[in-house]
Write an enzyme that holds these catalytic residues in place. Structure first.
Site, PDB file in Angstrom:
ATOM      1  N   ASP A 269       0.874  -1.163   0.000  1.00  0.00           N
ATOM      2  CA  ASP A 269       0.000   0.000   0.000  1.00  0.00           C
ATOM      3  C   ASP A 269       0.922   1.228   0.000  1.00  0.00           C
ATOM      4  OD1 ASP A 269      -2.057   1.786   0.122  1.00  0.00           O
ATOM      5  OD2 ASP A 269      -3.176   0.697   1.652  1.00  0.00           O
TER       6      ASP A 269
HETATM    7  C1  BGC Z   1      -5.076   3.079   0.002  1.00  0.00           C
HETATM    8  C2  BGC Z   1      -5.064   2.103  -1.152  1.00  0.00           C
HETATM    9  C3  BGC Z   1      -4.889   2.855  -2.435  1.00  0.00           C
HETATM   10  C4  BGC Z   1      -3.594   3.639  -2.364  1.00  0.00           C
HETATM   11  C5  BGC Z   1      -3.256   4.408  -3.609  1.00  0.00           C
HETATM   12  C6  BGC Z   1      -3.901   4.019  -0.031  1.00  0.00           C
HETATM   13  O1  BGC Z   1      -4.096   5.063   0.864  1.00  0.00           O
HETATM   14  O2  BGC Z   1      -5.090   2.376   1.214  1.00  0.00           O
HETATM   15  O3  BGC Z   1      -6.252   1.362  -1.161  1.00  0.00           O
HETATM   16  O4  BGC Z   1      -4.899   1.967  -3.516  1.00  0.00           O
HETATM   17  O5  BGC Z   1      -3.700   4.566  -1.296  1.00  0.00           O
HETATM   18  O6  BGC Z   1      -4.079   5.493  -3.772  1.00  0.00           O
END
Ligand code: BGC
Length: 851
Positions: A269
Site C-alpha cells: 500500500d
Molecule cells: C489506500 C489504497 C490505495 C492507495 C493508492 C492508499 O491510501 O489504502 O487502497 O490503492 O492509497 O491510492
C-alpha cells in the site's frame, strides 16, 4: 489532454534479439500469452538486466508508475485506483490531480452493492466495466477489488468491500477478478491482510489466532489467488503479530507464496512501515508510495541494492521479484501488439452501472398499510410526492479517499425519481433540521481532508493555553464530542464558504468553555463553565468569499457550532409535516456520506448524522407510508425501524444510482438483493465493542471465528436485520430438500449436492437467493451454529418452480485445525440448514461425514 507514451515492443521483435526466447518458444507455440512463452521471455529479459535495472523494477518511479527500461523494450507500468471506477489522473510526482480533461470514467456501484446481489453475473459485469475502462486509460494494474471484511461497523472503508462473510466474498471475488483481467489489465486484491480499521491504520497490530486468520480473514485472498488467478495483491497498512503485513513471513512467504503458490506481484500500500531486509526476504515484490524525498531512498531501492552488494541478501531474492513484475507485464499483454484497448464511458457501461445498482438494492421491510404493501409505488397513482433527506440530492463519486471516481455525471436519487415520474407529477423537496443544534453542514466547508471530504482540522493540546500540540487530525462536522473522561483542549479550524450573502446567525452550544473567531475576530466567547449553554452572534457574510473560522474548546463534554444561513434553507416542522400528510408518497433518502464512510478515519458511532432519526420519526408519525431509503456503506442504527413500513437499503450506487433506486421504488426492478452484512440494533452489540477490542494499538480479534452473524447468534442477540435478509415484491415458498447422499465420504474430490425447490407464489416475476448454512453437530472444537457454505440465485415467473442446486465439498465441512496446521473435516453428523436469510431457516436435512 495527456496520453501515456506507448513503448510497446512486440514479443516477436523481442524474440529476434533474444535467441533463448526463440529456442523455448519453438514454432509450435506462437501464443504470446502462453505460460511457456511468457516464462521464456521473462528469463531472457532477466539475464540481460543489470543490477541497477533490476532494482528499478521493484519500487515506484512515480506515484503510480514503475520504471521503463528502453534498451530492453520494457515499457513503463501504470497503476491506478480503484475498486469502483478508474480514478482521475494523479500527477506523476505529487498527489495533486494532473488536470486532465479526459480522465472521467464510469462510476460503478460499490462492491458492497455487488455483494448484495449474491450474483456472480453482477460481479462479472462490474469487473468487465472496470477492466475495460482501466485498459482504455492505459493502465496495467487496477487497484481493486477491495476485499477486507466488515468486522467493525465503524470501519471507515467498509463501503469499498464485499461485506462481512468470507464465503460470500470469496465466491464473488473470483468472477470479478477474472472479468477485470480478461481486459488485459491486472486486478489487485487488497489489502492483504487484516485491514479492518482505520484507527491508527499504519500502526495497529492485528493478532488474531491462526484459526481465525484462516477461517475468516484469508479465504477471500485464497480464492483470489487459487481460483481467480489474480495477478497482483496489495499488502495492508497494519501490522500482523508485530511486523508490517507486507513483510510478514507468515502471511507473505509462508502462506501467500509457498502454500497458495501465488506467482504474481505483492505490492505495498502507499507508504507502509517496512524495512529492507524483512520486506525483501519475506516476499514483498514491489514498493509503492513511500514518503521519502527520492525514489532511490525507497526500502527496495538503494538500500536493497547495497544489501545485495554487501552479500546480506542474495541476488536471487531480487531476481524472483523482477521475474514476477515481468510476468505480470507479459500476462496483461504489455509485450503483445494485439493487447486489448478497452472502452470507456460507453452507454453500455452506464447501463451496466444501473443494472448492478438496482440489483444491489435491498428491500428490508415492506408492510401493508391500509391493505397493500407500501412498495412498489404505482406511478399512475401519484400526483404529489414529497422527497426529503440529506442524500436525496447528494452525489458521492468524488469522496471517500483513493476510491473516488470522476464521472461524467451522477444521477442523484431525486433526479432518478424525477426521471421516472416525468413532468406531470409534482415533486416537492424540503429540508428539515433537528431540534437539537446541528453543526454547520459540510456543504459550506471549503477546506478539505485529503480524501476529498470537507473537513475541519482539529488539534489536541496538552494545555489550557493551547501551546503544546499533542496530535492533529480531521473532523467532518463543526462538532466535537469528547468520548474520554479527560478534560480536552482543542482547536478546530476550517475555511467557511457561505452560499448566500447576508446575516448569518452563529449558534455556539457547549458544556465547558470556548470561543469562536472569524478571520481572527472574536465573535463568541463562553468563559464560565456552567451546564450546557447556547449563545449566538449575527454576522454579515458574503457568498463567494471564504472565511477562516476557528473554534476553541476546553471541557469534558461537547461543543457544536451551528448557524442559520439566509435563504430559508430549512422548512419549518409544521410545513414538512403538512406536506408529508398531504403527499401521495413520501420518500426520505437518508444514511451516510463520504463525510462518514471514508478512508483514514473510522466513524465515532453508528448514529445517523444530522438528527435524521428525529426527522424520520416525525415523518413516520405523520405518514406511515413514508418510504425510507438508506444510502450508506456500513451499518447504521435505525431506532425507528419497527415503526417504519417501507425500508430500502441502497448503498453508494454509482453514477446511475438515482435511476436504479427509482427502478426499485416504482417496481420496474423487483428487489432481489440480500444483506451481505449484519445490521445490528446497536453498536453495543458488535463484537469489537462488546469485547473491548477496538483500539489504536492492538486488534486481538477476540471474537475469533464467531464473527458477524455468528457472534450475535452465539450471544443470543437479535439483529435489527440479519445477514442474508432481503425481501421481494413477490413471495417464495421453499420445499423438497434433497441430498445426493446421506453420507459424505471424506475425500478431497468428493461432493455432495443439496437441492431445494423454490416456487414463486406471488404475482410478479422475481428472484430469490437461497442460502445454505452448515452446522457441524459433532465437532470436536467449538464451531458457529451456522456457517454460510452455499447459495444460489433463482429467477422465477409467477407460479413457476425451480430446483436450486448447491454443492458441498470437503473444504466446506472443514475447520482450521491448529494441531495439524491444516483444514480438517471430521466424521459425524452435519445439519444442512436452508434459509432465506441467516435467521430464517426454512428447511433442514442431515448427512454423516464418514471415512
Ligand atoms: C489506500 C489504497 C490505495 C492507495 C493508492 C492508499 O491510501 O489504502 O487502497 O490503492 O492509497 O491510492
Amino acid at each position: 489532454m495527456n496520453f501515456r507514451p506507448i513503448a510497446l515492443v512486440s514479443l516477436m521483435a523481442l524474440a529476434s534479439c533474444q535467441p533463448t526466447v526463440n529456442q523455448v518458444t519453438s514454432t509450435q507455440d506462437n501464443n504470446p500469452r502462453s505460460a511457456a512463452v511468457i516464462e521464456a521471455s521473462v528469463e531472457s529479459l532477466l539475464t540481460q538486466m543489470t543490477l541497477d535495472e533490476k532494482i528499478s523494477m521493484v519500487h515506484a518511479s512515480g506515484k503510480f508508475h514503475v520504471n521503463s527500461i528502453e534498451r530492453l523494450g520494457i515499457p513503463e507500468m501504470w497503476l491506478s485506483d480503484g475498486p469502483h471506477g478508474v480514478r482521475q489522473q494523479i500527477e506523476r510526482h505529487s498527489w495533486n490531480y494532473a488536470g486532465w480533461d479526459d480522465d472521467h470514467s464510469t462510476y460503478l456501484p460499490h462492491l458492497t452493492s455487488v455483494a448484495s446481489s449474491w450474483d456472480h453475473s453482477m460481479a462479472e459485469l462490474h469487473g468487465h466495466v472496470l477492466g475495460s475502462e482501466a485498459r482504455e486509460r492505459q493502465k496495467d494494474i487496477i487497484l481493486g477489488p477491495g476485499v477486507n471484511l466488515a468486522r467493525l461497523t465503524l470501519y471507515g472503508r467498509n463501503f469499498e468491500y464485499m461485506g462481512e462473510d468470507p464465503f460470500l466474498a470469496a465466491r464473488l471475488v473470483v468472477p470479478e477478478i477474472k472479468a477485470i483481467q480478461s481486459h488485459d489489465v491486472a486486478a489487485n486484491a487488497k489489502h492483504y491482510a487484516l485491514n479492518t480499521q482505520e484507527l491508527n491504520r499504519t500502526g495497529v497490530n492485528a493478532t488474531p489466532d491462526e484459526r481465525t486468520l484462516r477461517e475468516v480473514y484469508l479465504p477471500v485472498f485464497e480464492a483470489a489467488v487459487k481460483e481467480g488467478n489474480v495477478y497482483s495483491i496489495m499488502g495492508a497498512y497494519n501490522e500482523y503479530n508485530g511486523t508490517n503485513a507486507n513483510q510478514s513471513k507468515h502471511l507473505v512467504k509462508d502462506i501467500l507464496k509457498d502454500e497458495w503458490g501465488f506467482d504474481g506481484v505483492l505490492l505495498t500500500d502507499w507508504n507502509v512501515d517496512i524495512n529492507t531486509y524483512d520486506a525483501a526476504m519475506n516476499g514483498l515484490d514491489l514498493e509503492m508510495g513511500t514518503k521519502v524525498d527520492s525514489y532511490d531512498d525507497y526500502f527496495l531501492a538503494e538500500p536493497f541494492k547495497n544489501a545485495i552488494l554487501a552479500g546480506e541478501i542474495p541476488v536471487s531474492v531480487l531476481d524472483d521479484k523482477v521475474r514476477r513484475v515481468l510476468r505480470l507485464q507479459h500476462r496483461v499483454g504489455m509485450y503483445d501488439p494485439n493487447r486489448k484497448t478497452g472502452q470507456r464511458n460507453t452507454k453500455k457501461h452506464q447501463q451496466d452501472a444501473r443494472t448492478i445498482a438496482a440489483n444491489g438494492v435491498i428491500l428490508l421491510k415492506n408492510k401493508p398499510v391500509a391493505g397493500d404493501p407500501v412498495l412498489p409505488l404505482a406511478k399512475s397513482s401519484l400526483k404529489k410526492v414529497l422527497v426529503m433527506g440529506p442524500n436525496a440530492d447528494k452525489k458521492h463519486g468524488q469522496g471517500g479517499g483513493s476510491s473516488e471516481v470522476k464521472s461524467l455525471y451522477e444521477v442523484t436519487p431525486l433526479e432518478g425519481i424525477k426521471n421516472a415520474l416525468g413532468k406531470d407529477v409534482e415533486i416537492i423537496t424540503m429540508r428539515a433540521r433537528s431540534a437539537k443544534l446541528s453543526p454547520i453542514a459540510s456543504d459550506y466547508i471549503a477546506s478539505r481532508h485529503w480524501t476529498g471530504t470537507p473537513a475541519w482540522n482539529i488539534g489536541y493540546f496538552a494545555d489550557e493555553a493551547l501551546s503544546q500540540l499533542k496530535e492533529e487530525s480531521w473532523i467532518v462536522d463543526a462538532q466535537f464530542n469528547n468520548d474520554t473522561a479527560v478534560r480536552q483542549h482543542i482547536r478546530m479550524k476550517a475555511k467557511l464558504a457561505p452560499l448566500a450573502t447576508g446575516d448569518h446567525i452563529f449558534k455556539f452550544g457547549l458544556k465547558g468553555t470556548g470561543k469562536v473567531t472569524i478571520d481572527g475576530n472574536l465573535i463568541l466567547n463562553v468563559a464560565s463553565e456552567d451546564d450546557y449553554q447556547e449563545v449566538q452572534h449575527t454576522q454579515a457574510l458574503e457568498a463567494g468569499t471564504s472565511y477562516d473560522v476557528v473554534i476553541e474548546y476546553h471541557g469534558v463534554d461537547s461543543v457544536t457550532l451551528g448557524w442559520d444561513a439566509p435563504g430559508n434553507l430549512f422548512n419549518s416542522e409544521s410545513d414538512y409535516i403538512a406536506a408529508a400528510k398531504s403527499a401521495d408518497a413520501v420518500i426520505y433518502v437518508g444514511g451516510l456520506s463520504h463525510g462518514d464512510d471514508r478512508e483514514s478515519i473510522d466513524r465515532k458511532d453508528m448514529v445517523l448524522p444530522f438528527g435524521q432519526d428525529e426527522i424520520i420519526n416525525k415523518l413516520l408519525d405523520a405518514n406511515p407510508k413514508t418510504i425510507v431509503l438508506m444510502v450508506a456503506g456500513s451499518a447504521v442504527e435505525m431506532p425507528w425501524h419497527k415503526k417504519s413500513n417501507a425500508l430500502l437499503w441502497g448503498w453508494y450506487g454509482g453514477m446511475e444510482a438515482g435511476n436504479a433506486f427509482a427502478d426499485v421504488i416504482f417496481g420496474d426492478v423487483n428487489p432481489n438483493a440480500k444483506l451481505p452484512i449484519t445490521l445490528p440494533e446497536s453498536l453495543a452489540h458488535t463484537a469489537p465493542i462488546m469485547l473491548d477490542d477496538y483500539s489504536a494499538e492492538t486488534s486481538e480479534y477476540k471474537e475469533g471465528v464467531f464473527y458477524g452473524y455468528r457472534w450475535l447468534e452465539k450471544n443470543n442477540i437479535d439483529p435489527m436485520f440479519a445477514f442474508g435478509h432481503g425481501l421481494s415484491y413477490t413471495e417464495f415458498k421453499y420445499s423438497n430438500i434433497s441430498l445426493s447422499s446421506d453420507e459424505f465420504i471424506l475425500d478431497r474430490d468428493n461432493h455432495l449436492a443439496v437441492e431445494v425447490t423454490v416456487r414463486n407464489t406471488g404475482k410478479r416475476a422475481g428472484a430469490e437467493i437461497v442460502q445454505l448454512y452448515l452446522n457441524d453437530a459433532d465437532a470436536s472444537v467449538e464451531r458457529p451454529n451456522k456457517e454460510l457454505r452455499g447459495f444460489g440465485k433463482v429467477h422465477l415467473q409467477p407460479g413457476e418452480s425451480k430446483r436450486v442446486k448447491m454443492l458441498l465439498d470437503q473444504r466446506a465441512l472443514s475447520f482450521w485445525d491448529t494441531a495439524s496446521n491444516n483444514w480438517k473435516a471430521e466424521t459425524g453428523r452435519f445439519d444442512v440448514l436452508i434459509g432465506s436469510s441467516s435467521d430464517k431457516i426454512l428447511l433442514k436435512a442431515t448427512f454423516d461425514a464418514v471415512n
